[in-house]
Design a protein around this motif. Structure first.
Motif, mmCIF file in Angstrom:
data_model
loop_
_atom_site.group_PDB
_atom_site.id
_atom_site.type_symbol
_atom_site.label_atom_id
_atom_site.label_comp_id
_atom_site.label_asym_id
_atom_site.label_seq_id
_atom_site.Cartn_x
_atom_site.Cartn_y
_atom_site.Cartn_z
ATOM 1 N N ASP A 235 0.824 -1.208 0.000
ATOM 2 C CA ASP A 235 0.000 0.000 0.000
ATOM 3 C C ASP A 235 0.860 1.260 0.000
ATOM 4 O O ASP A 235 0.562 2.238 -0.703
ATOM 5 C CB ASP A 235 -0.920 0.012 1.228
ATOM 6 C CG ASP A 235 -1.993 -1.064 1.149
ATOM 7 O OD1 ASP A 235 -2.241 -1.574 0.038
ATOM 8 O OD2 ASP A 235 -2.562 -1.407 2.205
ATOM 9 N N VAL A 236 1.932 1.256 0.791
ATOM 10 C CA VAL A 236 2.811 2.431 0.859
ATOM 11 C C VAL A 236 3.487 2.665 -0.481
ATOM 12 O O VAL A 236 3.530 3.798 -1.000
ATOM 13 C CB VAL A 236 3.863 2.246 1.975
ATOM 14 C CG1 VAL A 236 4.897 3.364 1.914
ATOM 15 C CG2 VAL A 236 3.193 2.231 3.338
ATOM 16 N N ASP A 239 1.104 4.111 -2.991
ATOM 17 C CA ASP A 239 0.859 5.541 -2.822
ATOM 18 C C ASP A 239 2.037 6.387 -3.318
ATOM 19 O O ASP A 239 1.861 7.540 -3.726
ATOM 20 C CB ASP A 239 0.579 5.867 -1.360
ATOM 21 C CG ASP A 239 -0.782 5.346 -0.913
ATOM 22 O OD1 ASP A 239 -1.642 5.103 -1.788
ATOM 23 O OD2 ASP A 239 -0.981 5.164 0.309
ATOM 24 N N SER A 242 2.557 4.879 -8.593
ATOM 25 C CA SER A 242 1.466 4.107 -9.164
ATOM 26 C C SER A 242 1.920 3.407 -10.440
ATOM 27 O O SER A 242 2.717 3.961 -11.217
ATOM 28 C CB SER A 242 0.277 5.024 -9.467
ATOM 29 O OG SER A 242 -0.763 4.316 -10.089
ATOM 30 N N LEU A 246 -0.973 8.259 -12.778
ATOM 31 C CA LEU A 246 -1.663 8.707 -11.578
ATOM 32 C C LEU A 246 -2.996 9.371 -11.914
ATOM 33 O O LEU A 246 -3.952 9.298 -11.148
ATOM 34 C CB LEU A 246 -0.766 9.686 -10.802
ATOM 35 C CG LEU A 246 -1.187 9.989 -9.357
ATOM 36 C CD1 LEU A 246 -1.279 8.707 -8.546
ATOM 37 C CD2 LEU A 246 -0.214 10.960 -8.705
ATOM 38 N N THR A 249 -5.584 6.697 -12.125
ATOM 39 C CA THR A 249 -5.909 6.201 -10.796
ATOM 40 C C THR A 249 -6.848 7.152 -10.070
ATOM 41 O O THR A 249 -7.846 6.745 -9.466
ATOM 42 C CB THR A 249 -4.624 6.004 -9.977
ATOM 43 O OG1 THR A 249 -3.758 5.097 -10.661
ATOM 44 C CG2 THR A 249 -4.937 5.436 -8.597
ATOM 45 N N ASN A 250 -6.536 8.464 -10.129
ATOM 46 C CA ASN A 250 -7.393 9.461 -9.471
ATOM 47 C C ASN A 250 -8.775 9.503 -10.104
ATOM 48 O O ASN A 250 -9.784 9.689 -9.412
ATOM 49 C CB ASN A 250 -6.740 10.843 -9.530
ATOM 50 C CG ASN A 250 -5.495 10.922 -8.659
ATOM 51 O OD1 ASN A 250 -5.370 10.183 -7.679
ATOM 52 N ND2 ASN A 250 -4.573 11.819 -9.015
ATOM 53 N N ARG A 253 -10.754 6.549 -8.846
ATOM 54 C CA ARG A 253 -11.185 6.773 -7.469
ATOM 55 C C ARG A 253 -12.367 7.738 -7.408
ATOM 56 O O ARG A 253 -13.310 7.548 -6.633
ATOM 57 C CB ARG A 253 -10.009 7.318 -6.642
ATOM 58 C CG ARG A 253 -8.921 6.285 -6.357
ATOM 59 C CD ARG A 253 -7.780 6.916 -5.594
ATOM 60 N NE ARG A 253 -6.748 5.925 -5.281
ATOM 61 C CZ ARG A 253 -5.575 6.232 -4.729
ATOM 62 N NH1 ARG A 253 -5.300 7.502 -4.424
ATOM 63 N NH2 ARG A 253 -4.697 5.278 -4.473
#
Length: 266
Positions: A235-236, A239, A242, A246, A249-250, A253
Motif C-alpha cells: 500500500d505504501v 501511494d 502508481s 496517476l 488512478t485518481n 477513485r
C-alpha cells in the motif's frame, strides 16, 4: 514513580525488534536485578548450540536454561554439566523424545531446513513444554531473513480429555540492501494465544494434539504477518509510485466515490 521492570519492557517495545537481544543485554548490564525477570519475559531470536554427545544442533531459550548451562533435547544433558539440574520425569521425557521426532518431520515439511527443538517439564497437574523453530536464509550478501517461532504450552489432564493452553510468538526479520534501492528492514513480532480441550488416548495423543495446535497457529500467524508486513508495504509503495498513470488512478477513485454517493442518496 514508574516500576523499573515495566519501564524496561516499555523501552524494548519502542526499540527496533531486530536489535532485541543486544538491547536486552544492555538493560541487564544497567539493571542486574532485573536480569532474571527480563530473560523470562522477553522473547528474542533463538540461538543455536551443538550437542557434544550427539553432534546435532539445538535451540537455546529460557526453558532449557539452568544458570549458564543449556539442556540438549537429544541427549537430555546440560552443557556445561549441572550436578543438581532438574530434569523431566521418565514419562515426560519419553513424550519429549516423541515430540522432537515429530517436529523434526514438521520442520522439514514446512521449512525445508532450519532447526527445531522441543522441551517438556513436569507440572503438579500435568506437564508443560515449549516448541522452538528457527529458519534463517541468506540468498546473497545483500539480503537476509529469519523466522523464529516459540510455542509455550500447558496441558492439564482430565478424565479422557486434556485442556491445552498455547501461547505462540513469531519473530520475523527481513532485510535487503542495494545501490539502486537502498536499504530496507522489516522486523517485528506477533503473539497469539489459544485454549482447547482435546481427547486423549495415551501419551502419544498429547504429541498429536500439540502438533495440530502448533500447525494451525503457525499457518494463521504466517497469513497475518503476510498481510501486515507485505500488504502494508504494498500500500505504501502504491501511494508513492502508481503502476498506471496517476491521473487514471485518481479518475477511477473519483468515479468510485461518485457511484457510492449515488447509491447512498437512493
Amino acid at each position: 514513580m514508574a516500576d523499573p521492570f515495566d519501564s524496561a519492557l516499555d523501552l524494548l517495545r519502542r526499540l527496533n525488534p531486530k536489535d532485541t537481544t543486544e538491547n536486552l543485554n544492555r538493560l541487564c548490564s544497567l539493571v542486574p536485578d532485573l536480569t532474571e525477570d527480563l530473560l523470562t519475559s522477553v522473547d528474542q531470536p533463538l540461538e543455536v548450540r551443538r550437542c557434544k554427545k550427539t553432534g546435532r544442533d539445538y535451540l537455546l531459550c529460557d526453558y532449557n536454561r539452568d544458570g549458564d548451562s543449556w539442556r540438549s533435547p537429544w541427549s537430555n544433558e546440560f552443557d556445561p554439566p549441572v550436578s543438581d539440574a532438574e530434569l523431566p520425569s521418565e514419562r515426560v521425557r519419553k513424550m519429549e523424545v516423541k515430540a522432537n521426532e515429530a517436529f523434526d518431520v514438521y520442520r522439514e515439511l514446512y521449512f525445508e531446513g532450519g532447526i527445531s527443538s522441543v522441551y517438556f517439564w513436569n507440572l503438579d497437574d500435568g506437564f508443560a513444554g515449549v516448541v522452538l523453530l528457527k529458519k534463517s536464509v541468506n540468498p546473497n550478501s545483500n539480503s537476509s531473513g529469519s523466522w523464529d517461532s516459540i510455542h509455550v504450552f500447558e496441558s492439564a489432564e482430565r478424565a479422557r480429555t486434556a485442556h491445552y493452553k498455547l501461547t505462540s510468538t513469531v519473530i520475523l526479520n527481513l532485510g535487503t540492501e542495494s545501490e539502486s534501492l537502498g536499504g530496507m528492514d522489516l522486523s517485528g513480532n506477533m503473539t497469539r494465544q489459544v485454549e482447547q480441550d482435546l481427547p486423549i488416548d495415551g501419551d502419544e495423543s498429547h504429541v498429536a494434539n500439540l502438533g495440530r495446535m502448533v500447525e494451525d497457529m503457525e499457518l494463521k500467524m504466517r497469513n497475518l504477518l503476510q498481510e501486515v508486513y507485505f500488504g502494508k508495504a504494498r500500500d505504501v509503495v502504491g501511494d508513492l509510485r502508481s503502476i498506471p498513470p496517476l491521473s487514471e488512478t485518481n479518475r477511477d477513485r473519483a468515479t468510485h466515490r461518485e457511484m457510492i454517493g449515488n447509491l447512498s442518496s437512493r
